[in-house]
Design an enzyme around this catalytic site. Structure first.
Site, PDB file in Angstrom:
ATOM      1  N   HIS A  97       0.849  -1.183   0.000  1.00 18.25           N
ATOM      2  CA  HIS A  97       0.000   0.000   0.000  1.00 18.25           C
ATOM      3  C   HIS A  97       0.883   1.229   0.000  1.00 18.25           C
ATOM      4  CE1 HIS A  97      -2.854   3.048   1.487  1.00 18.25           C
ATOM      5  NE2 HIS A  97      -3.772   2.283   0.907  1.00 18.25           N
ATOM      6  N   GLY A 112      -2.425   4.730  -2.976  1.00 20.42           N
ATOM      7  CA  GLY A 112      -3.338   3.599  -2.974  1.00 20.42           C
ATOM      8  C   GLY A 112      -2.633   2.267  -3.044  1.00 20.42           C
ATOM      9  N   ASP A 164      11.480  13.735  -3.771  1.00 21.17           N
ATOM     10  CA  ASP A 164      11.260  12.879  -2.602  1.00 21.17           C
ATOM     11  C   ASP A 164      12.226  11.700  -2.581  1.00 21.17           C
ATOM     12  OD1 ASP A 164      10.027  12.232  -0.198  1.00 21.17           O
ATOM     13  OD2 ASP A 164       8.514  10.965  -1.151  1.00 21.17           O
TER      14      ASP A 164
END
Length: 797
Positions: free
Chosen positions: A198, A202, A325
């Protein structure tokens, strides 16, 4: 909240897996099938117990990750070098014989990771079917509202939390149930096998592509189609992935839509390659789970990983994209290949509208004010590298800083690595590395140092920033500062400068000739002026060179009176200010300049060599030895470092270590003979033999063996023979050998002479007469004959 497993801590593990007291990650391996909340608030919604917002996740292939988003604003006493682990064994006995803007056990077969310098453990390809979750669930501790960041889906009064519902704080709909079931087919092509993990957007599913040889693929959909930012992020990933083609970035295969079983609405899915391996974060968690909870990757391995992903980030920057990120969670290794697996936070350079996704502890401090940039991307690499290489509270106590060397031993042991991390994570983005290429170049230099420190084998490398040392200083005698300044490396000429062709011919010859040629240059550029500064320094005109530097840097942040204000865009004026200070006889001022350059270029050898020279000149032998050894251990082409290290060790009375260093000058070096001569003199000179002052016969014999192995001209061999025989004669006169003709080598001879008073006298006489025949002047010849007559043994008449 579970208790922290570290002895004596007493803290509790928060929902993101970190202790609320010591701040470190739980030593128990985390469940890799879940993730935290994903927030996209503007600004991030405050959450008790966190720094600036709720942590969350952005993942392609799973893994526990913490991310936040903000809205971009668009503004803008000396014992010599250590002989412990990681240092060269200088105590062992050895037998004679371009500008920027801009491991442990060694193996003969290495892969590509770490520039081919380090062996990284292989990660076997993982069978996709073994990765499917039998019971895909998101634990309650990882359920947060995507709109306000508050807890949702939590147990109450003994009843389990709802996996679907509405946030009690803001009413936003949430759902943590898988939208696809095993056996479901998308686009008539992709058969779902189950959930893999997960992520922030999603569930992630494994599927078979029946249209292309039943290959394994990954399907990634949306966390919440009602979340506008999540939708935008998904669409961004779809758009950017279609443009990206790099071997270290996950590949996109297709984009499909599929009707939701419950609502009938069409949901977008990205179809991408399956990367069967392990994330770097999982590697670290496994190490800590098997140990005490603070273990990290070996430094060389961590650096190898960073070096592998930097070209991928550089590729993204080259096509106008920012990754935003980067962290260990988003890097997966399969065999010897690394992949960036999550492009959910990617955005265009200059995009001031899209929500900004990042992770607490990794994200650059200026993100909330001026937004992401190439510098902020490189900041995340620096932070991730620190997290991979040592354990520290990077999310709280050291959220925007690094531990000091007194706190983290790794940073004390590897100074260049510490300086690299400090530049990479400087709070001021203008002082960080300016490109992924520049960062990788300096990190490769740091890796060479680390590997050389671990096994003592040199790892030379060609510098793109500096020339080689122009000549060796200190080989024959202690160097004076101007001579050393003229021998140190200098910055490379920028090949893109308009005057580069002219400079290729104008920078040769004597300094005075160069000055005249440069003053008459057809075009005056920064390169021409810098080369003029260099020529003035070489000519000893340091004051005029400094004035030229003032004029050259009048519009930059560089201040010749304060070299700490070094411009990371062009550090070269600071280097030349250091050379000028050496010529002026100010080694302390010179060191300040060279230290500043070291901060900017931590992977380069030249600044360390210059700092060693300055430390020696200012009476800091321990520091001088440290830096000389650092340079020599890594790259044997800097022979000045070997002579400098030997010189400092001899001054400290550690003769054997100095001789061992001189032995390491390779036979291929033009200074090999000079090093062997220095070693001979170190073994025979009384000044280098401690308090007693008399060399042992073993040392003298070692010098004799070394001399016998050298190819020398007659005069030089005779002079050195005199020195060796005189040392043996003094040893014998002082009672060595008990007056007998004995020797530890069992031959009772030294350079073909009996080790007796008569034998040594005859040898000395012979060599003095040889030198007399080769004398240049009558006076010198008469003096040598007198010495030969004085030393010859008495004869009976």
């Amino acid at each position: 909240m579970s208790a922290c497993a570290r002895p004596g801590c007493g803290g509790g593990i928060d929902p993101d897996g970190f202790c609320d007291r010591c701040g470190l990650e739980s030593p128990v391996p985390a469940v890799t099938t879940t993730s935290g909340p994903f927030t996209t608030t503007r600004p991030p919604a405050p959450d008790p117990g966190t720094d600036s917002g709720t942590s969350g996740s952005v993942s392609t292939h799973g893994g526990t990750q913490g991310s936040v988003s903000t809205q971009g604003q668009g503004t803008g006493p000396f014992t010599g070098p250590s002989t412990g682990p990681g240092t060269a064994p200088w105590t062992s006995s050895v037998s004679p014989s371009g500008r920027s803007r801009r491991a442990s056990t060694r193996s003969t077969a290495r892969g590509r990771l770490g520039a081919g310098l380090v062996e990284v453990p292989r990660v076997p390809y993982r069978d996709p079917k073994s990765a499917v979750l039998a019971n895909p669930e998101v634990p309650e501790a990882k359920r947060f509202c995507s709109a306000c960041g508050k807890e949702v889906g939590r147990s109450r009064e003994g009843r389990p939390g709802r996996v679907e519902g509405f946030c009690p704080q803001c009413g936003h709909h949430y759902s943590y149930t898988p939208k696809l079931e095993p056996g479901e087919v998308l686009h008539g092509q992709y058969e779902v096998l189950g959930c893999l993990a997960h992520g922030g957007l999603g569930w992630i599913y494994l599927a078979l592509d029946h249209a292309v040889s039943d290959r394994w693929v990954v399907l990634k959909g949306l966390l919440d189609s009602g979340d506008a930012d999540a939708m935008a992020a998904a669409m961004a990933e779809r758009r950017f992935l279609a443009e990206v083609e790099h071997p270290n970035i996950v590949k996109i295969h297709n984009f499909v839509q599929h009707a939701d079983r419950a609502t009938g609405d069409l949901v977008d899915y990205i179809v991408m390659e399956y990367v069967g391996g392990r994330s770097v974060k999982d590697m670290i968690k496994e190490l800590r789970g098997q140990g005490g909870g603070t273990e990290s990757l070996p430094l060389a391995q961590a650096i190898a990983y960073a070096l592998e992903v930097l070209p991928a980030l550089g590729y993204l920057h080259g096509v106008g994209l920012l990754y935003c990120d980067f962290k260990p969670d988003n890097v997966i290794q399969t065999e010897e290949q690394l992949k960036l697996i999550d492009l959910g936070a990617v955005r265009r350079i200059g995009d001031n509208r899209s929500a900004i996704y990042g992770t607490i502890g990794y994200q650059a401090p200026e993100i909330g004010t001026i937004g992401p940039s190439v510098a902020s991307d490189l900041y995340t690499v620096g932070r991730a590298l620190a997290v991979m290489s040592f354990s520290f509270d990077f999310r709280r106590k050291f959220k925007g800083s690094l531990p000091s060397p007194t706190v983290e031993p790794l940073l004390a042991r590897f100074e260049s690595y510490r300086r690299f991390l400090h530049r990479a994570t400087d709070p001021n983005p203008e002082l960080r590395f300016t490109s992924a290429e520049e960062m990788a170049e300096q990190l490769t230099g740091v890796l060479r140092e680390v590997l050389a420190a671990e096994d003592g084998d040199p790892r030379p490398g060609l510098s793109r920033q500096f020339t080689p040392e122009r000549r060796c200083f200190g080989a024959e005698h202690d160097p004076d500062l101007p001579t050393a300044a003229a021998a140190l490396p200098v910055p490379q000429v920028d090949a893109t400068d308009p005057a580069a062709g002219f400079l290729a011919t104008a920078t040769t010859g004597e300094a005075v000739e160069r000055i005249a040629a440069l003053r008459a240059a057809p075009v005056t550029t920064a390169e021409v002026r810098l080369q003029l500064v260099r020529a003035l320094i070489d000519a000893g005109q340091s004051e005029e060179a400094t004035r030229e530097l003032y004029g050259l840097t009048a519009t930059s942040m560089f201040d010749p009176d304060d070299p700490s204000l070094v411009d990371s865009d062009d550090w070269r004026p600071v280097w030349y200010r250091g050379l000028a200070a050496l010529v002026e006889g100010s080694p302390a001022d010179a060191r300040a300049a060279f230290e500043a350059v070291y901060d900017v270029l931590p992977g380069e050898a030249a600044p360390k060599l210059a700092i060693a020279l300055c430390a020696e000149a200012t009476g800091n032998p321990d520091e001088a030895a440290h830096y000389y050894e650092l340079v020599w251990r890594t790259d044997r082409s800097y022979v000045s470092a070997a002579f400098g290290l030997a010189r400092v060790l001899l001054a400290a009375g550690t003769r054997d270590r100095a001789v061992a260093v001189l032995h390491t000058v390779p036979e291929t070096s033009s200074h090999h003979v000079a090093a062997q001569v220095s070693a001979i003199r170190a073994q025979t000179d009384k000044a280098h033999h401690g308090a007693g002052g008399d060399p042992a016969i073993t040392s003298i014999e070692g010098a004799a063996e070394r001399l016998a192995a050298l190819e020398l001209d007659v005069a030089r061999r005779a002079r050195l023979s005199v020195e060796v025989l005189q040392a043996a004669f003094d040893w014998l006169a002082a009672g060595g050998g008990g007056g007998g003709a004995t020797s530890v080598n069992g031959h009772g001879e030294l350079l073909g002479c009996e080790l007796t008073d008569r034998g040594l006298r005859l040898g000395l006489e012979r060599h003095y007469r040889t030198l007399a025949r080769l004398a240049d002047t009558p006076e010198e010849r008469f003096a040598l004959v007198d010495r030969a007559n004085a030393v010859r043994p008495r004869t009976l008449v």
